[in-house]
Design an enzyme around this catalytic site. Structure first.
Site, PDB file in Angstrom:
ATOM      1  N   LEU A 121      10.531 -21.043  -3.864  1.00 29.58           N
ATOM      2  CA  LEU A 121       9.532 -20.172  -3.255  1.00 29.58           C
ATOM      3  C   LEU A 121       8.184 -20.322  -3.943  1.00 29.58           C
ATOM      4  O   LEU A 121       8.095 -20.300  -5.163  1.00 29.58           O
ATOM      5  CB  LEU A 121       9.992 -18.713  -3.356  1.00 29.58           C
ATOM      6  CG  LEU A 121       8.998 -17.657  -2.857  1.00 29.58           C
ATOM      7  CD1 LEU A 121       8.905 -17.693  -1.343  1.00 29.58           C
ATOM      8  CD2 LEU A 121       9.421 -16.257  -3.343  1.00 29.58           C
TER       9      LEU A 121
ATOM     10  N   ASP B 114       0.829  -1.201   0.000  1.00 31.13           N
ATOM     11  CA  ASP B 114       0.000   0.000   0.000  1.00 31.13           C
ATOM     12  C   ASP B 114       0.867   1.255   0.000  1.00 31.13           C
ATOM     13  O   ASP B 114       1.935   1.282   0.616  1.00 31.13           O
ATOM     14  CB  ASP B 114      -0.897  -0.008   1.240  1.00 31.13           C
ATOM     15  CG  ASP B 114      -1.998   1.026   1.172  1.00 31.13           C
ATOM     16  OD1 ASP B 114      -2.359   1.457   0.058  1.00 31.13           O
ATOM     17  OD2 ASP B 114      -2.497   1.424   2.239  1.00 31.13           O
TER      18      ASP B 114
ATOM     19  N   HIS C  86       3.479   3.415  -8.897  1.00 30.24           N
ATOM     20  CA  HIS C  86       3.240   1.997  -9.181  1.00 30.24           C
ATOM     21  C   HIS C  86       4.476   1.354  -9.823  1.00 30.24           C
ATOM     22  O   HIS C  86       4.802   0.193  -9.519  1.00 30.24           O
ATOM     23  CB  HIS C  86       2.030   1.855 -10.111  1.00 30.24           C
ATOM     24  CG  HIS C  86       0.737   2.263  -9.471  1.00 30.24           C
ATOM     25  ND1 HIS C  86       0.338   1.793  -8.237  1.00 30.24           N
ATOM     26  CD2 HIS C  86      -0.249   3.104  -9.900  1.00 30.24           C
ATOM     27  CE1 HIS C  86      -0.839   2.326  -7.926  1.00 30.24           C
ATOM     28  NE2 HIS C  86      -1.212   3.120  -8.911  1.00 30.24           N
TER      29      HIS C  86
END
Length: 252
Positions: free
Chosen positions: A140, A29, A46
């Site tokens: 992962l 955020d 972004h």
């Protein structure tokens, strides 16, 4: 022999007594506010946020994290201006096209969670290819929460159960519902991190976060780096996880 506490924690997909988190979820955020404070367009926030994504995915296995879930686009983000939504889609396209080969080479397995409804066909195709290419990787487990909302996920899980046909009410258990969630087979997150200083989950992994530890950081997502990640993990290690019980030293 496992204690009653350990068996309860295992039943709910969490790890008792772990030094570090096995599964970390992150609410990324603050991209827009980071840009606004610097007089930059939101799109630049972004873009810089994608750099933070890359650093986080690279660092996670080095910290012993085996599952990483990033909240990349929520089901509520459709309410943003069309230009911003298209920017987010464009960055996702670039990320997959430019980073997928590296992720695959490092053994990362990509899993998408969320609804495909309304998502542009070319984005769906890229996401499908990322999942297919990396499906056998053993490194992962990178879960991308895209067009995702926790309440929607639970509703979709219940609909899938109902589609089985007549269901005995006694069969509806937390364990059954978990099997129909987007995250079926993935342990619940031990730790959820949120950047930007906001103190809420914003519809992220609502079911799975029942016993997650929460860390809220005052920095914006583009500022999240290896040091911030490590600080959040250090905070987690100081917590005493009881899962509704008490520690042996606390008494009744």
């Amino acid at each position: 022999m496992a204690s009653l506490h350990q068996r309860h924690a295992s039943k709910h997909g969490v790890r008792p007594g772990a030094e570090g988190p096995l599964h970390v979820g992150i609410i990324m955020d603050g991209n827009g506010r980071w840009a606004a404070e610097r007089g930059l367009p939101r799109s630049e926030g972004h873009r810089r946020g994608m750099d933070a994504v890359r650093e986080t995915v690279r660092a996670a296995p080095q910290f012993g994290v085996e599952y990483l879930t990033l909240f990349s686009f929520s089901s509520e983000n459709w309410a943003r201006p069309d230009a911003e939504v298209e920017t987010l889609f464009g960055l996702l396209r670039v990320f997959i096209l430019s980073d997928l080969a590296e992720l695959h080479e490092r053994g990362v397995r990509i899993t998408l969670i969320g609804s495909r409804e309304g998502v542009p066909p070319d984005i769906c195709a890229l996401l499908d290819e990322a999942e297919r290419l990396t499906s056998n990787n053993q490194g992962l487990r990178f879960l991308v929460a895209f067009n995702y909302g926790g309440r929607d996920e639970i509703a979709r899980a219940v609909r899938r159960i109902a589609e089985k046909g007549r269901v005995d009410p006694a069969e509806i258990t937390p364990e059954l519902i978990s099997q129909y969630l987007d995250t079926a087979g993935v342990p619940d997150p031990d730790l959820i991190i949120r950047t930007s200083g906001e103190l809420r989950l914003s519809n992220f992994l609502l079911w799975q976060s029942a016993y997650s530890e929460l860390v809220f950081l005052p920095i914006y997502w583009p500022e999240f780096d290896r040091r911030a990640f490590e600080a959040a993990l250090d905070d987690f290690r100081q917590r005493k996880r009881r899962y509704g019980g008490v520690t042996a030293s606390a008494g009744v």
